[in-house]
Design a protein around this motif. Structure first.
Motif, PDB file in Angstrom:
ATOM      1  N   LEU A  58      51.783  39.590  35.917  1.00 36.52           N
ATOM      2  CA  LEU A  58      50.362  40.446  35.798  1.00 36.52           C
ATOM      3  C   LEU A  58      50.782  41.752  36.714  1.00 36.52           C
ATOM      4  CD1 LEU A  58      47.728  37.819  36.463  1.00 36.52           C
ATOM      5  CD2 LEU A  58      48.692  38.795  34.248  1.00 36.52           C
ATOM      6  N   GLY A  59      50.913  42.692  35.744  1.00 34.07           N
ATOM      7  CA  GLY A  59      51.270  44.019  35.942  1.00 34.07           C
ATOM      8  C   GLY A  59      50.175  44.713  37.094  1.00 34.07           C
ATOM      9  N   ASP A  60      49.475  45.653  36.848  1.00 39.07           N
ATOM     10  CA  ASP A  60      48.600  46.509  37.531  1.00 39.07           C
ATOM     11  C   ASP A  60      47.263  45.740  38.104  1.00 39.07           C
ATOM     12  OD1 ASP A  60      47.580  48.873  38.857  1.00 39.07           O
ATOM     13  OD2 ASP A  60      46.620  49.582  37.096  1.00 39.07           O
ATOM     14  N   MET A  61      47.577  44.859  38.988  1.00 42.08           N
ATOM     15  CA  MET A  61      46.465  43.955  39.476  1.00 42.08           C
ATOM     16  C   MET A  61      46.570  43.950  41.214  1.00 42.08           C
ATOM     17  SD  MET A  61      44.685  42.286  37.196  1.00 42.08           S
ATOM     18  CE  MET A  61      44.059  40.810  37.849  1.00 42.08           C
ATOM     19  N   ASN A  62      47.171  45.096  41.548  1.00 40.59           N
ATOM     20  CA  ASN A  62      47.519  45.161  43.037  1.00 40.59           C
ATOM     21  C   ASN A  62      46.381  45.112  43.988  1.00 40.59           C
ATOM     22  OD1 ASN A  62      50.040  45.607  42.530  1.00 40.59           O
ATOM     23  ND2 ASN A  62      49.879  47.799  42.679  1.00 40.59           N
ATOM     24  N   LEU A  63      45.113  45.576  43.657  1.00 33.64           N
ATOM     25  CA  LEU A  63      44.004  45.259  44.400  1.00 33.64           C
ATOM     26  C   LEU A  63      43.125  43.862  44.360  1.00 33.64           C
ATOM     27  CD1 LEU A  63      42.151  46.798  46.515  1.00 33.64           C
ATOM     28  CD2 LEU A  63      41.004  47.699  44.607  1.00 33.64           C
ATOM     29  N   PRO A  64      43.224  43.173  43.259  1.00 33.39           N
ATOM     30  CA  PRO A  64      42.701  41.975  43.317  1.00 33.39           C
ATOM     31  C   PRO A  64      43.628  40.951  43.891  1.00 33.39           C
ATOM     32  CG  PRO A  64      42.480  43.005  41.095  1.00 33.39           C
ATOM     33  CD  PRO A  64      43.345  43.910  41.976  1.00 33.39           C
ATOM     34  N   LYS A  65      44.869  41.198  43.699  1.00 30.62           N
ATOM     35  CA  LYS A  65      46.037  40.377  44.507  1.00 30.62           C
ATOM     36  C   LYS A  65      45.761  40.538  46.049  1.00 30.62           C
ATOM     37  CE  LYS A  65      49.640  40.427  40.785  1.00 30.62           C
ATOM     38  NZ  LYS A  65      50.906  40.830  40.480  1.00 30.62           N
ATOM     39  N   LYS A  66      45.605  41.680  46.578  1.00 29.66           N
ATOM     40  CA  LYS A  66      45.505  41.795  47.630  1.00 29.66           C
ATOM     41  C   LYS A  66      44.440  40.855  48.369  1.00 29.66           C
ATOM     42  CE  LYS A  66      48.123  45.880  48.576  1.00 29.66           C
ATOM     43  NZ  LYS A  66      48.363  47.466  48.944  1.00 29.66           N
ATOM     44  N   ALA A  67      43.181  41.302  47.533  1.00 35.05           N
ATOM     45  CA  ALA A  67      41.965  40.476  47.901  1.00 35.05           C
ATOM     46  C   ALA A  67      42.152  38.946  47.913  1.00 35.05           C
ATOM     47  CB  ALA A  67      40.810  40.652  47.062  1.00 35.05           C
ATOM     48  N   PHE A  68      42.740  38.251  47.088  1.00 33.04           N
ATOM     49  CA  PHE A  68      43.211  37.033  46.889  1.00 33.04           C
ATOM     50  C   PHE A  68      44.252  36.750  48.217  1.00 33.04           C
ATOM     51  CE2 PHE A  68      42.438  35.016  42.562  1.00 33.04           C
ATOM     52  CZ  PHE A  68      41.395  35.656  42.319  1.00 33.04           C
ATOM     53  N   THR A  69      45.056  37.459  48.601  1.00 35.59           N
ATOM     54  CA  THR A  69      45.946  37.235  49.471  1.00 35.59           C
ATOM     55  C   THR A  69      45.056  37.227  51.008  1.00 35.59           C
ATOM     56  OG1 THR A  69      47.993  38.278  48.664  1.00 35.59           O
ATOM     57  CG2 THR A  69      47.876  38.304  50.846  1.00 35.59           C
ATOM     58  N   ALA A  70      44.158  38.029  51.192  1.00 33.94           N
ATOM     59  CA  ALA A  70      43.541  37.969  52.411  1.00 33.94           C
ATOM     60  C   ALA A  70      42.715  36.562  52.428  1.00 33.94           C
ATOM     61  CB  ALA A  70      42.540  39.307  52.494  1.00 33.94           C
ATOM     62  N   SER A  71      42.288  36.208  51.418  1.00 37.48           N
ATOM     63  CA  SER A  71      41.376  34.696  51.272  1.00 37.48           C
ATOM     64  C   SER A  71      42.327  33.684  51.558  1.00 37.48           C
ATOM     65  CB  SER A  71      40.532  34.690  50.063  1.00 37.48           C
ATOM     66  OG  SER A  71      39.496  35.351  49.933  1.00 37.48           O
ATOM     67  N   LEU A  72      43.654  33.960  50.968  1.00 37.89           N
ATOM     68  CA  LEU A  72      44.492  32.577  51.057  1.00 37.89           C
ATOM     69  C   LEU A  72      44.981  32.413  52.408  1.00 37.89           C
ATOM     70  CD1 LEU A  72      46.353  32.927  47.689  1.00 37.89           C
ATOM     71  CD2 LEU A  72      45.163  31.064  48.317  1.00 37.89           C
ATOM     72  N   ILE A  73      45.451  33.777  53.187  1.00 39.23           N
ATOM     73  CA  ILE A  73      46.141  33.739  54.341  1.00 39.23           C
ATOM     74  C   ILE A  73      45.020  33.700  55.581  1.00 39.23           C
ATOM     75  CG2 ILE A  73      48.124  34.221  53.264  1.00 39.23           C
ATOM     76  CD1 ILE A  73      47.887  36.954  54.621  1.00 39.23           C
ATOM     77  N   SER A  74      43.481  33.834  55.341  1.00 38.86           N
ATOM     78  CA  SER A  74      42.827  34.153  56.397  1.00 38.86           C
ATOM     79  C   SER A  74      42.751  32.950  57.373  1.00 38.86           C
ATOM     80  CB  SER A  74      41.628  34.547  55.883  1.00 38.86           C
ATOM     81  OG  SER A  74      40.912  33.388  54.984  1.00 38.86           O
ATOM     82  N   ALA A  75      42.310  33.005  58.546  1.00 41.34           N
ATOM     83  CA  ALA A  75      42.311  32.056  59.480  1.00 41.34           C
ATOM     84  C   ALA A  75      41.414  30.987  59.061  1.00 41.34           C
ATOM     85  CB  ALA A  75      41.661  32.760  60.647  1.00 41.34           C
ATOM     86  N   PRO A  76      42.001  29.786  59.584  1.00 42.24           N
ATOM     87  CA  PRO A  76      41.094  28.570  59.345  1.00 42.24           C
ATOM     88  C   PRO A  76      40.190  28.446  59.920  1.00 42.24           C
ATOM     89  CG  PRO A  76      43.014  28.189  60.742  1.00 42.24           C
ATOM     90  CD  PRO A  76      43.198  29.607  60.235  1.00 42.24           C
ATOM     91  N   ARG A  77      39.188  27.465  59.994  1.00 39.26           N
ATOM     92  CA  ARG A  77      37.984  27.297  60.642  1.00 39.26           C
ATOM     93  C   ARG A  77      38.347  26.868  62.063  1.00 39.26           C
ATOM     94  NH1 ARG A  77      32.728  25.184  58.744  1.00 39.26           N
ATOM     95  NH2 ARG A  77      33.882  25.458  56.725  1.00 39.26           N
TER      96      ARG A  77
END
Length: 168
Positions: A58-77
């Motif tokens: 998926l080409g020009d999706m840099n900002l959505p990919k960064k949003a998903f990245t932040a959610s995927l690797i954010s701190a656990p509870r």
């Protein structure tokens, strides 16, 4: 001995199907863990590299990919605090959001999807349904299954009126 209350509430589990794809970190080889750590250490911007690795087709999706990245690797509870970062990606139809969600769902553990208008009847949280025999059953929605994981909600405009209000 203890006395049992005659009006005691109980849960009778008729059927159970595990719906997450969770694996234990112990299931991952030390060699692969070390390889990933080496790549992170060698990177000038590990966050950006991780984001670019998501759905590379998926080409020009840099900002959505960064949003998903932040959610995927954010701190656990931790204790009573939720360290998870929630993100919301909004854009015009046909820009690839659903494809990005599908890719994440296929490649990451404990991810769940909810699409408006799918007609499941459970909504996002849960519902109580009466069975043919007259008994009642609690049917969990995707928000319940995604607890501690990653819930992707698509097609907000197609959810039934009031369904999203339950999230407050």
């Amino acid at each position: 001995g203890t006395e049992v209350d005659e009006q005691m509430t109980y849960l009778d589990v008729i059927d159970f199907e595990r719906s997450d794809k969770t694996r234990s970190v112990e299931d991952i080889s030390d060699e692969l863990k070390n390889e990933v750590i080496a790549k992170i250490n060698a990177s000038d911007d590990a966050f950006d590299d991780f984001a670019k690795s998501i759905a590379p087709e998926l080409g020009d999706m840099n900002l959505p990919k960064k949003a998903f990245t932040a959610s995927l690797i954010s701190a656990p509870r931790v204790k009573d605090e939720d360290g998870r970062l929630h993100s919301c990606v909004i854009s015009n139809p046909g820009t690839g959001k659903s494809n990005l969600q599908e890719w994440v769902n296929e490649h990451f553990d404990k991810t769940h999807r909810a699409d408006g208008g799918t007609g499941t009847g459970t909504g996002l949280t849960a519902t109580v349904e009466q069975q043919n025999g007259g008994g009642w059953q609690l049917v969990a929605g995707p928000l319940v299954f995604a607890d501690g994981g990653f819930l992707q909600i698509d097609e907000f405009d197609k959810f039934a009126e009031g369904e999203l209000a339950q999230l407050n």
